[in-house]
Design a protein around this motif. Structure first.
Motif, PDB file in Angstrom:
ATOM      1  N   VAL A  40       0.857  -1.184   0.000  1.00 46.80           N
ATOM      2  CA  VAL A  40       0.000   0.000   0.000  1.00 46.80           C
ATOM      3  C   VAL A  40       0.891   1.232   0.000  1.00 46.80           C
ATOM      4  CG1 VAL A  40      -1.742   1.301   1.279  1.00 46.80           C
ATOM      5  CG2 VAL A  40      -1.843  -1.198   1.226  1.00 46.80           C
ATOM      6  N   VAL A  41       0.673   2.119  -0.963  1.00 47.95           N
ATOM      7  CA  VAL A  41       1.446   3.352  -1.078  1.00 47.95           C
ATOM      8  C   VAL A  41       0.786   4.474  -0.277  1.00 47.95           C
ATOM      9  CG1 VAL A  41       2.327   5.092  -2.678  1.00 47.95           C
ATOM     10  CG2 VAL A  41       2.307   2.683  -3.340  1.00 47.95           C
ATOM     11  N   SER A  42      -0.525   4.619  -0.441  1.00 50.32           N
ATOM     12  CA  SER A  42      -1.239   5.650   0.310  1.00 50.32           C
ATOM     13  C   SER A  42      -2.733   5.361   0.332  1.00 50.32           C
ATOM     14  CB  SER A  42      -0.993   7.037  -0.296  1.00 50.32           C
ATOM     15  OG  SER A  42      -1.560   7.125  -1.583  1.00 50.32           O
ATOM     16  N   LYS A  43      -3.408   6.044   1.245  1.00 50.71           N
ATOM     17  CA  LYS A  43      -4.862   5.957   1.370  1.00 50.71           C
ATOM     18  C   LYS A  43      -5.393   7.385   1.418  1.00 50.71           C
ATOM     19  CE  LYS A  43      -4.766   1.739   4.140  1.00 50.71           C
ATOM     20  NZ  LYS A  43      -5.210   1.101   5.388  1.00 50.71           N
ATOM     21  N   PHE A  44      -6.402   7.675   0.594  1.00 48.83           N
ATOM     22  CA  PHE A  44      -6.968   9.021   0.579  1.00 48.83           C
ATOM     23  C   PHE A  44      -8.345   8.999  -0.059  1.00 48.83           C
ATOM     24  CE2 PHE A  44      -4.481   8.310  -3.181  1.00 48.83           C
ATOM     25  CZ  PHE A  44      -5.247   8.804  -4.221  1.00 48.83           C
ATOM     26  N   ASN A  45      -9.263   9.797   0.464  1.00 47.86           N
ATOM     27  CA  ASN A  45     -10.605   9.976  -0.096  1.00 47.86           C
ATOM     28  C   ASN A  45     -11.266   8.672  -0.539  1.00 47.86           C
ATOM     29  OD1 ASN A  45     -10.421  12.717   0.293  1.00 47.86           O
ATOM     30  ND2 ASN A  45      -9.711  13.122  -1.773  1.00 47.86           N
ATOM     31  N   ASN A  46     -11.292   7.677   0.322  1.00 48.70           N
ATOM     32  CA  ASN A  46     -11.924   6.385   0.046  1.00 48.70           C
ATOM     33  C   ASN A  46     -11.260   5.596  -1.072  1.00 48.70           C
ATOM     34  OD1 ASN A  46     -13.838   6.940   2.061  1.00 48.70           O
ATOM     35  ND2 ASN A  46     -15.128   8.021   0.606  1.00 48.70           N
ATOM     36  N   ILE A  50      -1.929   1.252  -4.538  1.00 47.84           N
ATOM     37  CA  ILE A  50      -1.059   0.119  -4.226  1.00 47.84           C
ATOM     38  C   ILE A  50      -0.034  -0.107  -5.326  1.00 47.84           C
ATOM     39  CG2 ILE A  50      -2.760  -1.081  -2.815  1.00 47.84           C
ATOM     40  CD1 ILE A  50      -3.380  -2.862  -5.202  1.00 47.84           C
ATOM     41  N   ASN A  51       1.095  -0.709  -4.934  1.00 48.34           N
ATOM     42  CA  ASN A  51       2.093  -1.195  -5.888  1.00 48.34           C
ATOM     43  C   ASN A  51       1.832  -2.672  -6.100  1.00 48.34           C
ATOM     44  OD1 ASN A  51       3.638   1.043  -6.468  1.00 48.34           O
ATOM     45  ND2 ASN A  51       5.076   0.683  -4.812  1.00 48.34           N
TER      46      ASN A  51
END
Length: 70
Positions: A40-46, A50-51
């Motif tokens: 997981v690279v980032s989580k934002f706005n639902n 991912i890589n």
């Protein structure tokens, strides 16, 4: 554990893809298949970025619940 609960920058292995046939086929076409390593690279706005297989893919939280990790 579903992908939705995965922590950032930790490698995980996909155990299985849950959900309806259409959802499973869509996720598999993106390269999310069992025994594949993802991060997981980032989580934002639902959404979750991912890589997977040297590519970055963004999926919504509803689909992220269908990806089961180890």
């Amino acid at each position: 554990m579903p992908l939705l609960l995965a922590e950032i920058d930790i490698p995980y292995i996909i155990v299985r893809i849950a959900g309806r046939e259409k959802e499973r086929h869509h996720l598999e076409s993106l390269g999310l298949i069992p025994n594949t390593v993802i991060t997981v690279v980032s989580k934002f706005n639902n959404y979750i970025l991912i890589n997977v297989k040297d590519s970055r893919i963004g999926i919504g939280e509803d689909l992220a619940k269908k990806v089961i990790l180890k």
